[in-house]
Scaffold this motif. Structure first.
Motif, mmCIF file in Angstrom:
data_model
loop_
_atom_site.group_PDB
_atom_site.id
_atom_site.type_symbol
_atom_site.label_atom_id
_atom_site.label_comp_id
_atom_site.label_asym_id
_atom_site.label_seq_id
_atom_site.Cartn_x
_atom_site.Cartn_y
_atom_site.Cartn_z
ATOM 1 N N GLY A 178 6.053 -31.901 59.149
ATOM 2 C CA GLY A 178 5.181 -30.821 59.585
ATOM 3 C C GLY A 178 4.828 -29.832 58.490
ATOM 4 O O GLY A 178 4.192 -28.813 58.734
ATOM 5 N N ARG A 179 5.237 -30.143 57.264
ATOM 6 C CA ARG A 179 5.085 -29.173 56.169
ATOM 7 C C ARG A 179 3.633 -28.847 55.832
ATOM 8 O O ARG A 179 3.278 -27.684 55.685
ATOM 9 N N ASP A 180 2.787 -29.851 55.673
ATOM 10 C CA ASP A 180 1.415 -29.597 55.222
ATOM 11 C C ASP A 180 0.684 -28.665 56.182
ATOM 12 O O ASP A 180 0.033 -27.706 55.745
ATOM 13 N N GLU A 181 0.790 -28.926 57.472
ATOM 14 C CA GLU A 181 0.120 -28.079 58.461
ATOM 15 C C GLU A 181 0.701 -26.662 58.436
ATOM 16 O O GLU A 181 -0.042 -25.676 58.474
ATOM 17 N N PHE A 182 2.016 -26.554 58.346
ATOM 18 C CA PHE A 182 2.665 -25.246 58.319
ATOM 19 C C PHE A 182 2.241 -24.446 57.099
ATOM 20 O O PHE A 182 1.888 -23.267 57.203
ATOM 21 N N VAL A 183 2.241 -25.069 55.937
ATOM 22 C CA VAL A 183 1.837 -24.391 54.694
ATOM 23 C C VAL A 183 0.403 -23.882 54.814
ATOM 24 O O VAL A 183 0.104 -22.749 54.439
ATOM 25 N N GLU A 184 -0.484 -24.705 55.353
ATOM 26 C CA GLU A 184 -1.875 -24.303 55.530
ATOM 27 C C GLU A 184 -1.969 -23.084 56.468
ATOM 28 O O GLU A 184 -2.705 -22.133 56.188
ATOM 29 N N GLN A 185 -1.216 -23.113 57.564
ATOM 30 C CA GLN A 185 -1.251 -22.000 58.517
ATOM 31 C C GLN A 185 -0.688 -20.715 57.910
ATOM 32 O O GLN A 185 -1.262 -19.633 58.081
ATOM 33 N N VAL A 186 0.420 -20.817 57.198
ATOM 34 C CA VAL A 186 1.022 -19.631 56.593
ATOM 35 C C VAL A 186 0.117 -19.063 55.513
ATOM 36 O O VAL A 186 -0.070 -17.846 55.424
ATOM 37 N N ASN A 187 -0.472 -19.911 54.698
ATOM 38 C CA ASN A 187 -1.424 -19.430 53.686
ATOM 39 C C ASN A 187 -2.544 -18.622 54.324
ATOM 40 O O ASN A 187 -2.941 -17.579 53.802
ATOM 41 N N ALA A 188 -3.052 -19.087 55.463
ATOM 42 C CA ALA A 188 -4.159 -18.400 56.128
ATOM 43 C C ALA A 188 -3.714 -17.046 56.711
ATOM 44 O O ALA A 188 -4.516 -16.115 56.757
ATOM 45 N N LEU A 189 -2.467 -16.944 57.144
ATOM 46 C CA LEU A 189 -1.992 -15.720 57.794
ATOM 47 C C LEU A 189 -1.368 -14.707 56.828
ATOM 48 O O LEU A 189 -1.415 -13.506 57.071
ATOM 49 N N ALA A 190 -0.759 -15.194 55.770
ATOM 50 C CA ALA A 190 0.050 -14.318 54.926
ATOM 51 C C ALA A 190 -0.745 -13.592 53.858
ATOM 52 O O ALA A 190 -0.268 -12.609 53.302
ATOM 53 N N TYR A 191 -1.949 -14.046 53.566
ATOM 54 C CA TYR A 191 -2.725 -13.446 52.482
ATOM 55 C C TYR A 191 -4.110 -13.070 52.988
ATOM 56 O O TYR A 191 -4.703 -13.783 53.772
#
Length: 192
Positions: A178-191
């Motif tokens: 599930g890493r790729d989807e999670f990384v994409e979601q966090v990138n969109a929310l965290a910055y």
């Protein structure tokens, strides 16, 4: 490969806490795009009543601050390696959190540790993502968020979705399914 065993064994009161707070409920990983650390905790999947029957609030605060110190050391090492300031993004997955019941001592220890960590590690604090809030809590957040100071509002994001389909947090670590989807979601929310 990272060996977490010495870190876990050195944690204050770890022998009491680790039975309740394991990798499926709590993990630190990183974002490949920024090298920032992501500290994830799933409060709704922790037996907070059992945990707080085993430890005091002060012991739990000590444990959480130890975790923050470990993250600070890792962030400092990465900052030196990359010549950029590495922050810690906190993801609190609140799916399954009990609004009534549960341990108020656990919530007190989280709050106390958070306040101390903010004072002790001001440059470490990245954005805090509050994920998958129960419906009632989500409604309350919409009402009260405008009352928060702007500096607090800028540090917080509330979102449904990320982590909701992840059973085990090891799935968001490097190599996890599930890493790729999670990384994409966090990138969109965290910055911004």
């Amino acid at each position: 490969k990272w060996n977490n065993e010495p870190i876990q064994n050195g944690a204050p009161h770890g022998n009491l806490i680790q039975e309740y707070l394991k990798t499926p409920q709590c993990i630190t990983t990183s974002l490949p795009t920024t090298n920032d650390l992501i500290y994830c905790i799933r409060a709704g999947k922790i037996d907070d009543n059992g945990l707080m029957a085993a430890v005091t609030i002060d012991q739990m605060v000590d444990f959480f601050l130890y975790c923050k110190e470990v993250n600070a050391i890792a962030a400092d090492m990465r900052s030196l390696e990359t010549d950029s300031l590495i922050k810690v993004i906190t993801c609190n997955d609140l799916a399954g959190v009990k609004l009534i019941g549960g341990s108020s001592d656990f919530r007190t220890s989280l709050s106390a540790a958070s306040k101390k960590a903010t004072a002790y590690y001001p440059s470490l604090a990245g954005r805090t993502l509050m994920l998958n809030l129960p419906t009632l809590l989500g409604a309350l957040v919409k009402v009260f968020t405008p009352l928060f100071p702007k500096t607090v509002r800028n540090k917080l994001r509330f979102e449904r979705g990320p982590l909701k389909d992840v059973e085990d947090l090891r799935d968001i670590a490097e190599g996890g399914k599930g890493r790729d989807e999670f990384v994409e979601q966090v990138n969109a929310l965290a910055y911004d």
